[in-house]
Scaffold this active site. Structure first.
Site, PDB file in Angstrom:
ATOM      1  N   HIS A 120       0.999  -1.257  -0.057  1.00  0.00           N
ATOM      2  CA  HIS A 120       0.063  -0.053   0.088  1.00  0.00           C
ATOM      3  C   HIS A 120       0.901   1.154   0.074  1.00  0.00           C
ATOM      4  O   HIS A 120       2.052   1.172   0.488  1.00  0.00           O
ATOM      5  CB  HIS A 120      -0.759  -0.015   1.283  1.00  0.00           C
ATOM      6  N   ASP A 194       3.230  -4.341   8.513  1.00  0.00           N
ATOM      7  CA  ASP A 194       2.186  -3.277   8.104  1.00  0.00           C
ATOM      8  C   ASP A 194       0.946  -4.384   8.328  1.00  0.00           C
ATOM      9  O   ASP A 194       0.773  -5.280   7.250  1.00  0.00           O
ATOM     10  CB  ASP A 194       1.944  -2.664   6.770  1.00  0.00           C
ATOM     11  N   GLN A 197      -4.072  -5.142   6.979  1.00  0.00           N
ATOM     12  CA  GLN A 197      -5.029  -6.093   6.368  1.00  0.00           C
ATOM     13  C   GLN A 197      -5.029  -7.405   6.962  1.00  0.00           C
ATOM     14  O   GLN A 197      -5.709  -8.371   6.749  1.00  0.00           O
ATOM     15  CB  GLN A 197      -4.916  -6.410   4.662  1.00  0.00           C
ATOM     16  N   LYS A 220     -10.055  -0.856  10.384  1.00  0.00           N
ATOM     17  CA  LYS A 220     -10.105  -2.250   9.681  1.00  0.00           C
ATOM     18  C   LYS A 220     -10.753  -3.476  10.598  1.00  0.00           C
ATOM     19  O   LYS A 220     -10.826  -4.485   9.889  1.00  0.00           O
ATOM     20  CB  LYS A 220      -8.825  -2.601   8.764  1.00  0.00           C
ATOM     21  N   CYS A 360      -4.870   2.189  -3.685  1.00  0.00           N
ATOM     22  CA  CYS A 360      -3.279   2.755  -3.245  1.00  0.00           C
ATOM     23  C   CYS A 360      -2.367   1.835  -3.441  1.00  0.00           C
ATOM     24  O   CYS A 360      -1.578   1.585  -2.566  1.00  0.00           O
ATOM     25  CB  CYS A 360      -3.740   3.182  -1.899  1.00  0.00           C
TER      26      CYS A 360
HETATM   27  C1  LIG Z   1      -2.081  -3.019   3.707  1.00  0.00           C
HETATM   28  C2  LIG Z   1      -2.466  -1.451   3.974  1.00  0.00           C
HETATM   29  N1  LIG Z   1      -1.511  -0.689   4.749  1.00  0.00           N
HETATM   30  C3  LIG Z   1      -1.802   0.423   5.105  1.00  0.00           C
HETATM   31  C4  LIG Z   1      -3.124   0.805   4.865  1.00  0.00           C
HETATM   32  C5  LIG Z   1      -3.263   2.343   5.298  1.00  0.00           C
HETATM   33  O1  LIG Z   1      -4.200   2.393   6.356  1.00  0.00           O
HETATM   34  P1  LIG Z   1      -5.006   3.824   6.796  1.00  0.00           P
HETATM   35  O2  LIG Z   1      -5.388   4.413   5.771  1.00  0.00           O
HETATM   36  O3  LIG Z   1      -5.952   3.361   7.938  1.00  0.00           O
HETATM   37  O4  LIG Z   1      -3.701   4.331   7.560  1.00  0.00           O
HETATM   38  C6  LIG Z   1      -4.152   0.236   4.215  1.00  0.00           C
HETATM   39  C7  LIG Z   1      -5.370   0.771   3.967  1.00  0.00           C
HETATM   40  O5  LIG Z   1      -6.078   0.349   3.183  1.00  0.00           O
HETATM   41  C8  LIG Z   1      -3.611  -1.004   3.969  1.00  0.00           C
HETATM   42  O6  LIG Z   1      -4.677  -1.809   3.141  1.00  0.00           O
END
Ligand SMILES: Cc1ncc(COP(=O)(O)O)c(C=O)c1O
Length: 402
Positions: A120, A194, A197, A220, A360
């Site tokens: 992401h 991270d 997900q 999430k 993203c």
């Molecule tokens: C794999 C992953 N990392 C990071 C993020 C960023 O999350 P946030 O926008 O809640 O900071 C997302 C959001 O969709 C994601 O799917």
């Protein structure tokens, strides 16, 4: 065993969308909130609201106790110590905190950071921008022809820091974090995970995963927006300087400088999102009360069904691991000859919420030669009937758009 009755915990499912029952398959973007969590948030604001750590009056003490209890619940959920959990507003902030506090303090010019092409943007840009400031190199984690990390090539690479997702928000592929941690630690490199997900779909026992940093967003996993956590391994808390400066994180202050707390509270500069932390803990307790096992085993069935339904259609191209067992939570796909936004609009007219676009993950889409894709992602309230509704919606789109 989970049944459709669980949907009654979520008032949003009483809504009709364009005259249809809501079929919510956009959980990777954000999940829905159970009423219980909103009630706890509301109870905090109505009866306990006060600033933390600063007052000796009853409300302030209650508020402080509730906030610190929320840290304990979050730590228990991750199977780590309370002293290793900082609250952040989302996974993006978790990554930025490490990129702009830990990296400057611990990496030196010329060191290499590895990131994967399936990240992401929130797990690419903080490293890229910090690397620019610090003179670090950013290189790619090597992958096999499939979607698995090439450990042989990885173990031959020279690097100091590696950032990777637990689960890809585009492919749904699951990374073997313990194995990556072994490779990193043999080299003396640090591992940032991270978990955005991973947290709603996998047993995120962070101690067992063995990473140095792990972050996730509350929204999430059925908590309100603006909540999340960052795990920092015990031995690295003192090596991670504060990210923001201000009230609530100091030992003493003069007009020339400050002396800051060494403990995890050093990341609580300013008034924290107290209600948010309490609501995050409430969502994690709700999740535990249903049972991780029950949730994950139902999701496995639903995902298997989703994958087999989509991949059995000749005019649907599915992306990511070819076996449903190698993925969790989601399937990204395209209906051949149809733009993802057009398909998503038709699905919406049938009450089916999916995501369309690049999610993203621009480098990953580009790498596969794609402009965009549709993503169906599941949560604990999805069952076979939701997937059937999705497939019926796709049938309607075929008639309208092709
Ligand atoms: C794999 C992953 N990392 C990071 C993020 C960023 O999350 P946030 O926008 O809640 O900071 C997302 C959001 O969709 C994601 O799917």
């Amino acid at each position: 065993m989970l049944t459709e009755k669980i949907r009654t915990d979520f008032p949003v499912f009483t809504r009709k969308i364009n005259g249809n029952r809501l079929v919510y398959l956009d959980n990777s973007a954000t999940s829905q909130c159970p009423k219980k969590v909103i009630d706890e948030l509301s109870d905090y604001y109505l009866y306990h609201r006060a600033n933390v750590h600063r007052g000796v009056h009853t409300l302030s003490e209650e508020s402080t106790d509730m906030y610190e209890a929320a840290r304990k619940v979050t730590a228990r959920f991750l199977n780590v110590k309370n002293t290793e959990v900082a609250f952040v507003k989302n996974a993006t902030e978790g990554a930025n905190l490490i990129a702009f506090s830990f990296l400057p303090a611990n990496l030196k010019k010329g060191d290499t950071i590895l990131v994967s092409k399936y990240e992401h943007h929130s797990n690419i840009l903080p490293w890229v921008e910090s690397a620019k400031l610090l003179g670090l190199n950013v290189k790619q984690i090597p992958f096999t022809k499939g979607y698995a990390i090439d450990y042989e090539r990885l173990s031959k690479m020279d690097f100091t820091f590696l950032a990777v997702n637990q689960v890809s928000n585009f492919l749904g592929s699951v990374n073997d974090i313990s194995k990556i941690a072994d490779v990193c630690h043999k080299k003396g490199a640090y591992l940032f995970v991270d978990g955005a997900q991973g947290i709603p779909h996998l047993p995120s026992n962070v101690t067992n995963l063995g990473c140095d940093f792990y972050t996730f967003s509350g929204h999430k996993i059925y908590a309100p927006f603006g909540t999340g956590a960052l795990y920092i391994k015990d031995s690295l808390v003192s090596k991670t300087p504060p990210f923001m400066f201000g009230g609530g994180m100091i030992k003493s202050v003069t007009l020339e400088s400050g002396d800051y707390l060494n403990e995890i509270e050093k990341f609580d500069a300013g008034t924290p999102n107290i209600g948010g932390a309490i609501a995050l803990a409430s969502a994690l307790k709700y999740f535990e009360s249903i049972g991780k096992k029950a949730i994950f085993s139902n999701e496995e069935k639903v995902l298997h069904y989703l994958y087999s339904q989509l991949s059995s259609q000749k005019d649907i191209q599915v992306y990511g691991p070819t076996k449903a067992e190698k993925r969790v939570g989601l399937v990204s796909f395209n209906l051949k000859g149809v733009h993802s936004h057009d398909l998503a609009s038709i699905l919406d007219s049938e009450g089916v919420a999916v995501r369309s676009g690049q999610h993203c993950t621009m480098p990953a889409h580009k790498g596969l030669g794609l402009v965009a894709s549709v993503r169906a992602s599941i949560g604990l309230y999805n069952f076979q009937d939701d997937i059937d509704a999705l497939m019926e919606g796709i049938n309607i789109a075929r008639k309208v758009l092709k």
